[in-house]
Design an enzyme around this catalytic site. Structure first.
Site, short mmCIF file in Angstrom:
data_model
loop_
_atom_site.label_atom_id
_atom_site.label_comp_id
_atom_site.label_asym_id
_atom_site.label_seq_id
_atom_site.Cartn_x
_atom_site.Cartn_y
_atom_site.Cartn_z
NE ARG A 53 18.01 -9.64 7.64
CZ ARG A 53 19.23 -9.63 8.19
NH1 ARG A 53 20.07 -8.64 7.91
NH2 ARG A 53 19.61 -10.58 9.02
CE1 TYR A 105 -1.40 5.00 -0.29
CE2 TYR A 105 0.30 4.71 1.37
CZ TYR A 105 -0.76 4.22 0.65
OH TYR A 105 -1.19 2.94 0.87
CG ASP A 177 5.20 8.56 -3.27
OD1 ASP A 177 5.21 7.93 -4.35
OD2 ASP A 177 4.55 8.18 -2.27
CE LYS A 202 -0.30 1.21 -4.49
NZ LYS A 202 0.06 2.40 -3.74
C1 LIG Z 1 0.44 2.76 -2.46
C2 LIG Z 1 1.25 3.97 -2.25
C3 LIG Z 1 2.27 4.01 -1.29
C4 LIG Z 1 2.55 2.86 -0.34
O1 LIG Z 1 3.01 1.74 -1.02
P1 LIG Z 1 2.74 0.22 -0.54
O2 LIG Z 1 3.39 -0.57 -1.62
O3 LIG Z 1 1.26 0.04 -0.46
O4 LIG Z 1 3.39 0.06 0.78
C5 LIG Z 1 3.03 5.17 -1.19
N1 LIG Z 1 2.79 6.23 -1.98
C6 LIG Z 1 1.81 6.24 -2.90
C7 LIG Z 1 1.59 7.44 -3.74
C8 LIG Z 1 1.01 5.11 -3.07
O5 LIG Z 1 0.03 5.13 -3.97
#
Ligand SMILES: *Cc1c(COP(=O)(O)O)cnc(C)c1O
Length: 382
Positions: A53, A105, A177, A202
């Site tokens: 961890r 998001y 982000d 993503k």
């Molecule tokens: C998908 C997404 C998240 C969250 O990420 P997860 O891997 O699904 O927890 C945060 N910000 C954006 C812009 C996203 O597209």
């Protein structure tokens, strides 16, 4: 890597940063260190790892690579984008205040207003294209300014440099982000942000086969606090997941080039279509922040949205008719996806002022042959 004067380019770093051949066997690919614990040399003496961890060599390789791609001094990997966001939220304490974009998001909004709100942390959401509104929203207690650009699903582009300046003037951290752009298209730290956050699920993972997250930064004190939280809270990726994200990262540059080419071609084609009233894509000259996008981003990526003149029913019909574009949430994979935000990813804001237009369709344009994608859309629009 051999030492040299010039810093290696992005494509080289993606394949080699943190990924030297393994010491024991020479394995060219970083092994999946599928172990939960590491034998100690003597009490209090180890080879850099104790318990998985806290740290695992596969995860270390991923973190080294992601830091290099964002041109940051450090990166920390998490089990999801939300686990990474949670770690940042945990930097705050009761009484602190957060300013965020009004179309961040949905999961980010939910984390702050439904989880951290109960712990005494208040959040104000504003349209971050209006810098004056952001300045006005700042309080003495504001400790975090949460920026997401381009935004989802309307692809607004926000000025990272200006927003980071406003955050810093108010003694708040500026977090970006960077999931939609990926480190190939945009490096928030270079524009003054303190932290860049990714859902590596993503574009970085890129193959729709793993969920992960990461935070990248420069400040060693922030690293120490976030690494403490990563270990104390425990939202870490397993070694296989870290390995999958790292494997995806190797091809990020070539994938983003093709995502951008295909995205631009699809956006231009849609903009000419008689049944389409509006296309949101930062690469179009008609986009209100096209010049800012050109300054801030290397190119414009594979995310776009558009409105059908005939509204929600037509949007839903179209989304169910495409054959190559799969009807699905998520984004950033090699395969093209289509969705209707109001009925799917953004259902929770229906009826509020944050609701996207009813006839809006969002595309995650993949890296297939672009003519096939356009033909698929043409047949589905009818
Ligand atoms: C998908 C997404 C998240 C969250 O990420 P997860 O891997 O699904 O927890 C945060 N910000 C954006 C812009 C996203 O597209």
């Amino acid at each position: 890597m051999p030492t040299r004067k010039r810093k290696p380019g992005f494509d080289t770093l993606a394949i080699h940063a943190g990924q030297e051949p393994e010491g024991l066997t020479g394995a060219v690919t970083v092994p999946i260190f599928q172990t939960s614990t590491f034998a100690q040399v003597a009490v209090g003496k180890n080879k850099g790892y104790e318990y998985a961890r806290t740290g695992n060599p596969t995860r270390t390789a991923l973190e080294t690579c992601l830091a290099a791609l964002e041109d940051g001094r450090w990166a920390l990997a998490f089990s999801s984008g939300m686990a990474a966001s949670d770690a940042i939220a945990h930097l705050l304490k009761a009484g602190d205040h957060v300013v965020m974009g009004d179309d961040v998001y949905g999961g980010t909004y939910r984390l702050f207003v439904r989880v951290f709100d109960q712990l005494g942390i208040a959040t104000t959401a504003v349209d971050m294209r209006r810098l004056a509104s952001v300045r006005k929203a700042l309080r003495k207690t504001t400790r975090l300014v949460w920026i997401e650009t381009p935004t989802n699903p309307l692809l607004k582009v926000l000025d990272i440099h200006a927003l980071a300046g406003i955050a810093h003037a108010g003694k708040a951290l500026a977090v970006v982000d960077n999931t939609f752009a990926s480190p190939y298209l945009q490096n928030p730290l270079a524009h003054g942000a303190d932290l860049a956050l990714h859902s590596t699920t993503k574009y970085i993972g890129g193959h729709s086969d793993v969920v992960g997250g990461a935070i990248v930064g420069n400040d060693p004190q922030l690293r120490e606090r976030l690494a403490f939280l990563q270990n104390a809270v425990g939202g870490v990726p397993g070694p296989l997941d870290a390995w999958l994200v790292l494997r995806g990262a190797k091809t990020l540059a070539v994938r983003m080039e093709r995502h951008s080419l295909n995205g631009q071609a699809v956006a231009e084609w849609l903009a000419e279509h008689p049944k389409v009233s509006r296309v949101n894509y930062p690469g179009l000259r008609a986009h209100p922040q096209h010049d800012l996008a050109k300054r801030q981003m290397r190119s414009f990526g594979g995310m776009l949205s558009f409105e059908l003149k005939s509204g929600e029913a037509a949007a839903k019909r179209m989304a169910a008719r495409t054959k190559i574009f799969a009807l699905a949430e998520s984004l950033g994979g090699v395969e093209s996806l289509i969705e209707v935000p109001l009925a799917m990813t953004h259902g929770s804001v229906r009826g509020t002022k944050l609701a996207p237009p009813a006839g809006l369709v969002r595309l995650s344009v993949g890296i297939e042959t672009v003519h096939d994608l356009i033909e698929d859309l043409a047949e589905a629009i009818g």
